[in-house]
Design a protein around this motif. Structure first.
Motif, PDB file in Angstrom:
ATOM      1  N   ALA A 171      20.527  -7.379  15.250  1.00  0.00           N
ATOM      2  CA  ALA A 171      21.254  -7.450  14.053  1.00  0.00           C
ATOM      3  C   ALA A 171      22.331  -6.487  14.138  1.00  0.00           C
ATOM      4  CB  ALA A 171      20.383  -7.463  12.763  1.00  0.00           C
ATOM      5  N   ASP A 172      22.121  -5.365  14.653  1.00  0.00           N
ATOM      6  CA  ASP A 172      22.871  -4.263  14.817  1.00  0.00           C
ATOM      7  C   ASP A 172      23.813  -3.978  15.881  1.00  0.00           C
ATOM      8  OD1 ASP A 172      20.823  -3.489  15.682  1.00  0.00           O
ATOM      9  OD2 ASP A 172      20.684  -1.460  14.539  1.00  0.00           O
ATOM     10  N   ALA A 173      23.212  -4.631  16.787  1.00  0.00           N
ATOM     11  CA  ALA A 173      23.916  -4.198  18.284  1.00  0.00           C
ATOM     12  C   ALA A 173      23.667  -5.426  19.309  1.00  0.00           C
ATOM     13  CB  ALA A 173      23.366  -3.020  18.745  1.00  0.00           C
ATOM     14  N   VAL A 174      24.431  -5.234  20.481  1.00  0.00           N
ATOM     15  CA  VAL A 174      24.099  -6.158  21.591  1.00  0.00           C
ATOM     16  C   VAL A 174      23.698  -5.285  22.443  1.00  0.00           C
ATOM     17  CG1 VAL A 174      25.126  -7.622  23.369  1.00  0.00           C
ATOM     18  CG2 VAL A 174      25.646  -7.997  20.623  1.00  0.00           C
ATOM     19  N   ARG A 175      22.833  -5.435  23.682  1.00  0.00           N
ATOM     20  CA  ARG A 175      22.370  -4.660  24.686  1.00  0.00           C
ATOM     21  C   ARG A 175      22.456  -5.599  26.073  1.00  0.00           C
ATOM     22  NH1 ARG A 175      19.232   0.338  23.693  1.00  0.00           N
ATOM     23  NH2 ARG A 175      18.576   0.240  25.633  1.00  0.00           N
ATOM     24  N   VAL A 176      23.135  -5.162  26.973  1.00  0.00           N
ATOM     25  CA  VAL A 176      23.232  -5.723  28.186  1.00  0.00           C
ATOM     26  C   VAL A 176      22.789  -4.782  29.318  1.00  0.00           C
ATOM     27  CG1 VAL A 176      24.819  -6.836  29.849  1.00  0.00           C
ATOM     28  CG2 VAL A 176      25.370  -6.915  27.405  1.00  0.00           C
ATOM     29  N   ALA A 177      21.868  -5.290  30.084  1.00  0.00           N
ATOM     30  CA  ALA A 177      21.190  -4.454  31.250  1.00  0.00           C
ATOM     31  C   ALA A 177      21.134  -5.323  32.625  1.00  0.00           C
ATOM     32  CB  ALA A 177      19.772  -4.184  31.032  1.00  0.00           C
ATOM     33  N   VAL A 178      21.686  -4.715  33.642  1.00  0.00           N
ATOM     34  CA  VAL A 178      22.133  -4.890  34.926  1.00  0.00           C
ATOM     35  C   VAL A 178      21.193  -4.448  35.905  1.00  0.00           C
ATOM     36  CG1 VAL A 178      23.753  -5.612  36.797  1.00  0.00           C
ATOM     37  CG2 VAL A 178      24.483  -5.465  34.051  1.00  0.00           C
ATOM     38  N   THR A 179      20.514  -5.249  36.498  1.00  0.00           N
ATOM     39  CA  THR A 179      19.554  -5.040  37.638  1.00  0.00           C
ATOM     40  C   THR A 179      20.173  -5.495  38.992  1.00  0.00           C
ATOM     41  OG1 THR A 179      17.325  -4.897  38.388  1.00  0.00           O
ATOM     42  CG2 THR A 179      17.973  -6.756  37.636  1.00  0.00           C
ATOM     43  N   GLY A 180      19.692  -4.852  40.315  1.00  0.00           N
ATOM     44  CA  GLY A 180      20.290  -5.612  41.491  1.00  0.00           C
ATOM     45  C   GLY A 180      21.393  -5.309  42.152  1.00  0.00           C
ATOM     46  N   ALA A 181      22.341  -4.741  41.102  1.00  0.00           N
ATOM     47  CA  ALA A 181      23.899  -4.406  41.345  1.00  0.00           C
ATOM     48  C   ALA A 181      23.920  -2.937  41.731  1.00  0.00           C
ATOM     49  CB  ALA A 181      24.585  -4.860  40.411  1.00  0.00           C
ATOM     50  N   SER A 182      23.446  -2.163  41.218  1.00  0.00           N
ATOM     51  CA  SER A 182      24.142  -0.633  41.286  1.00  0.00           C
ATOM     52  C   SER A 182      23.137   0.158  42.182  1.00  0.00           C
ATOM     53  CB  SER A 182      23.953   0.006  39.754  1.00  0.00           C
ATOM     54  OG  SER A 182      24.398   1.223  39.876  1.00  0.00           O
ATOM     55  N   GLU A 183      23.670   1.051  43.090  1.00  0.00           N
ATOM     56  CA  GLU A 183      22.873   2.164  43.827  1.00  0.00           C
ATOM     57  C   GLU A 183      22.242   3.042  42.779  1.00  0.00           C
ATOM     58  OE1 GLU A 183      26.168   3.661  46.085  1.00  0.00           O
ATOM     59  OE2 GLU A 183      26.060   2.350  47.781  1.00  0.00           O
ATOM     60  N   ASP A 184      22.574   3.033  41.425  1.00  0.00           N
ATOM     61  CA  ASP A 184      21.794   3.777  40.681  1.00  0.00           C
ATOM     62  C   ASP A 184      20.710   3.079  39.873  1.00  0.00           C
ATOM     63  OD1 ASP A 184      23.122   6.168  41.217  1.00  0.00           O
ATOM     64  OD2 ASP A 184      24.615   5.741  39.533  1.00  0.00           O
ATOM     65  N   GLY A 185      20.279   1.781  40.338  1.00  0.00           N
ATOM     66  CA  GLY A 185      19.478   1.087  39.766  1.00  0.00           C
ATOM     67  C   GLY A 185      19.976   0.364  38.574  1.00  0.00           C
ATOM     68  N   VAL A 186      18.658   0.054  37.696  1.00  0.00           N
ATOM     69  CA  VAL A 186      19.212  -0.621  36.544  1.00  0.00           C
ATOM     70  C   VAL A 186      20.113   0.004  35.619  1.00  0.00           C
ATOM     71  CG1 VAL A 186      17.045   0.128  35.099  1.00  0.00           C
ATOM     72  CG2 VAL A 186      18.159  -2.102  34.505  1.00  0.00           C
ATOM     73  N   PHE A 187      21.170  -0.354  35.085  1.00  0.00           N
ATOM     74  CA  PHE A 187      22.073   0.161  33.865  1.00  0.00           C
ATOM     75  C   PHE A 187      22.511  -0.729  32.903  1.00  0.00           C
ATOM     76  CE2 PHE A 187      24.879  -2.046  37.029  1.00  0.00           C
ATOM     77  CZ  PHE A 187      26.073  -2.287  36.045  1.00  0.00           C
ATOM     78  N   ARG A 188      22.912  -0.046  31.756  1.00  0.00           N
ATOM     79  CA  ARG A 188      23.710  -0.718  30.561  1.00  0.00           C
ATOM     80  C   ARG A 188      25.110  -0.859  31.000  1.00  0.00           C
ATOM     81  NH1 ARG A 188      21.972   1.908  25.396  1.00  0.00           N
ATOM     82  NH2 ARG A 188      23.223   0.232  24.338  1.00  0.00           N
ATOM     83  N   TRP A 189      25.493  -1.996  30.631  1.00  0.00           N
ATOM     84  CA  TRP A 189      26.918  -2.294  30.809  1.00  0.00           C
ATOM     85  C   TRP A 189      27.523  -2.234  29.436  1.00  0.00           C
ATOM     86  CZ3 TRP A 189      29.354  -7.494  32.353  1.00  0.00           C
ATOM     87  CH2 TRP A 189      30.663  -7.360  32.897  1.00  0.00           C
ATOM     88  N   GLU A 190      27.929  -1.156  29.043  1.00  0.00           N
ATOM     89  CA  GLU A 190      28.389  -0.546  27.891  1.00  0.00           C
ATOM     90  C   GLU A 190      29.816  -1.454  27.357  1.00  0.00           C
ATOM     91  OE1 GLU A 190      28.183   3.676  27.272  1.00  0.00           O
ATOM     92  OE2 GLU A 190      25.882   3.489  27.776  1.00  0.00           O
ATOM     93  N   GLU A 191      30.361  -1.628  28.295  1.00  0.00           N
ATOM     94  CA  GLU A 191      31.937  -2.369  27.981  1.00  0.00           C
ATOM     95  C   GLU A 191      31.577  -3.801  27.515  1.00  0.00           C
ATOM     96  OE1 GLU A 191      34.624  -2.332  31.324  1.00  0.00           O
ATOM     97  OE2 GLU A 191      36.315  -3.027  29.968  1.00  0.00           O
ATOM     98  N   ALA A 192      30.717  -4.369  28.226  1.00  0.00           N
ATOM     99  CA  ALA A 192      30.347  -5.863  27.795  1.00  0.00           C
ATOM    100  C   ALA A 192      29.623  -5.842  26.443  1.00  0.00           C
ATOM    101  CB  ALA A 192      29.352  -6.347  28.724  1.00  0.00           C
ATOM    102  N   GLU A 193      28.758  -4.693  26.243  1.00  0.00           N
ATOM    103  CA  GLU A 193      27.961  -4.547  24.896  1.00  0.00           C
ATOM    104  C   GLU A 193      28.907  -4.518  23.936  1.00  0.00           C
ATOM    105  OE1 GLU A 193      25.535  -1.045  25.363  1.00  0.00           O
ATOM    106  OE2 GLU A 193      23.777  -2.283  26.269  1.00  0.00           O
ATOM    107  N   ALA A 194      29.911  -3.688  23.770  1.00  0.00           N
ATOM    108  CA  ALA A 194      31.000  -3.584  22.774  1.00  0.00           C
ATOM    109  C   ALA A 194      31.641  -4.945  22.604  1.00  0.00           C
ATOM    110  CB  ALA A 194      31.879  -2.396  23.341  1.00  0.00           C
TER     111      ALA A 194
END
Lengths: 160, 264
Positions: free
Chosen positions: B193-216
């Protein structure tokens, strides 16, 4: 070593196993049930698939001690009581669902697990379900055909 | 494999006790990663503490707050079956992990504790803003994942449950590496209701991460088109024989847009 007890193909069995003894080693070397095959030993090929409490698992990726008290079914437990082939096995024979036969025990056990949950799968569902069973002879078309036939659905195939 | 003892405690307390007494002891979940690791002699535990006989680690239920609480010992197949009515996107993700036999053994808690950079579950947990519950505390997903194969868990700490807030709409889209079925890149999108979350796996050398630009961008307009102007840099993406960093960065955008389009 520790004693482990489980039911294998309807019979209660007890034997000693080390912590690191895999279920497939227990079945093959402990019980002499060599129908379950070890293909890759890296949990990719599915030749070692057996049922543990009704669910298909790779017996190279579970320890024997973890099957304590479980109901285990292997390819040796698939035939009918009179020794005749079960419908799935018969379909593999009728449709030439095997070439060298090495992957067949795992294929039959995976097929049985699929048909227990989904009695009339689509061809796509059968192929998807076999994702973890590799046939190095690449005999997939006839394997799929056999499983479809075992589910009572004869299918057309491109090449006879 | 090197030799070890295998214990099968029936309570979390007994498992914690076994792990506490021995620095070389390791917990064993479904074993679909750890057993191959042991075969390769990449680990040498003195004792494996199997969590498979612990009944309190099983079960899927809704709590008073409406969160979907899943026992850490639930298998992927169990989650695919039992979560379907409550949180279809999560159930669908669980039903795509590995292959059917792997899904009958591998567990939610095991996957999270391992935090493989290409595993599917971390994307769902981070993308849902779930809470990881252990025998000692509750850890927010944003703090739990700390890089490739690294988590906030202490030695001997056992994940007992994961509490998922249920979004209004969500979807996971993975581009599967054809041999391993791990995610070459996978994106979990969840609209609350108040936000969108986007999490990416498989891609980053730091493991799973939130893609904040896409969330915004998606918070303003939850549509695939909203992602047209955003992208992730290739810098820091995994490069291996399956794909270059640039390829993975591109896939992040593609899979995110597909996930948004499919979100229900």
């Amino acid at each position: 070593m520790r004693k482990v007890t489980m039911t294998v193909n309807g019979k209660s069995v007890s034997a000693e196993a080390e912590g690191r003894t895999l279920l497939v080693e227990f079945l093959r070397e402990g019980l002499g049930l060599t129908g379950t095959h070890v293909g890759c030993d890296t949990s990719q090929c599915g030749a070692c698939v057996v049922h543990v409490d009704g669910r298909a698992v790779k017996s190279c990726s579970i320890f024997a001690l973890e099957a304590e008290g479980a109901e285990v079914r292997t390819i040796e437990g698939m035939a009918n009581e009179d020794g005749s082939l079960s419908p799935i096995q018969k379909a593999f024979q009728d449709h030439h669902g095997l070439q060298c036969g090495f992957c067949t025990p795992g294929m039959v056990m995976s097929a049985a697990a699929l048909l227990a949950e989904t009695p009339k799968p689509t061809e796509a569902e059968v192929r998807h379900h076999l994702e973890g069973n590799l046939c190095r002879c690449t005999g997939y078309h006839n394997i799929v055909k056999a499983i479809m036939a075992a589910s009572g659905q004869e299918m057309q195939v491109a090449a006879e | 494999m090197y030799a070890f003892e295998l214990e099968r405690p029936e309570t979390v307390a007994a498992a914690v006790e076994l792990l506490k007494g021995d620095d070389e002891a390791m917990p064993l979940g479904g074993g679909q990663t750890l057993i191959p690791t042991l075969k390769a002699r990449l680990a040498q535990p003195s004792v494996l503490v199997s969590l498979g006989a612990i009944g309190e680690l099983r079960g899927v239920r809704l709590d008073e707050a409406g969160h979907l609480c899943i026992g850490a010992g639930e298998t992927h197949a169990g989650v695919a079956r039992q979560a379907a009515a409550h949180y279809p996107a999560l159930a669908a993700l669980a039903g795509q992990i590995g292959d059917p036999a792997v899904r009958n053994r591998g567990t939610l808690g095991g996957s999270l504790a391992n935090n493989d950079p290409s595993a599917c579950y971390p994307a769902a947990v981070l993308g849902s803003g779930a809470v990881v519950v252990t025998n000692t505390r509750e850890i927010a997903a944003d703090e739990f994942f700390q890089g490739m194969f690294t988590t906030d868990l202490e030695e001997g700490e056992i994940i007992t449950e994961v509490r998922f807030p249920i979004p209004q709409a969500a979807s996971y889209r993975k581009f599967a590496q054809p041999a391993s079925r791990f995610a070459l890149t996978g994106v979990f999108v969840a609209r609350f209701a108040d936000a969108v979350r986007v999490a990416v796996t498989g891609a980053s050398e730091d493991g799973v991460f939130r893609w904040e630009e896409a969330e915004a961008a998606l918070a303003r307009d939850f549509s695939p088109e909203a992602l047209a102007g955003v992208s992730v840099p290739a810098d820091g993406m995994i490069g291996d024989l399956h794909g270059t960093p640039e390829y993975r960065a591109h896939l992040v955008g593609v899979m995110a847009a597909r996930a948004v389009a499919a979100a229900r």
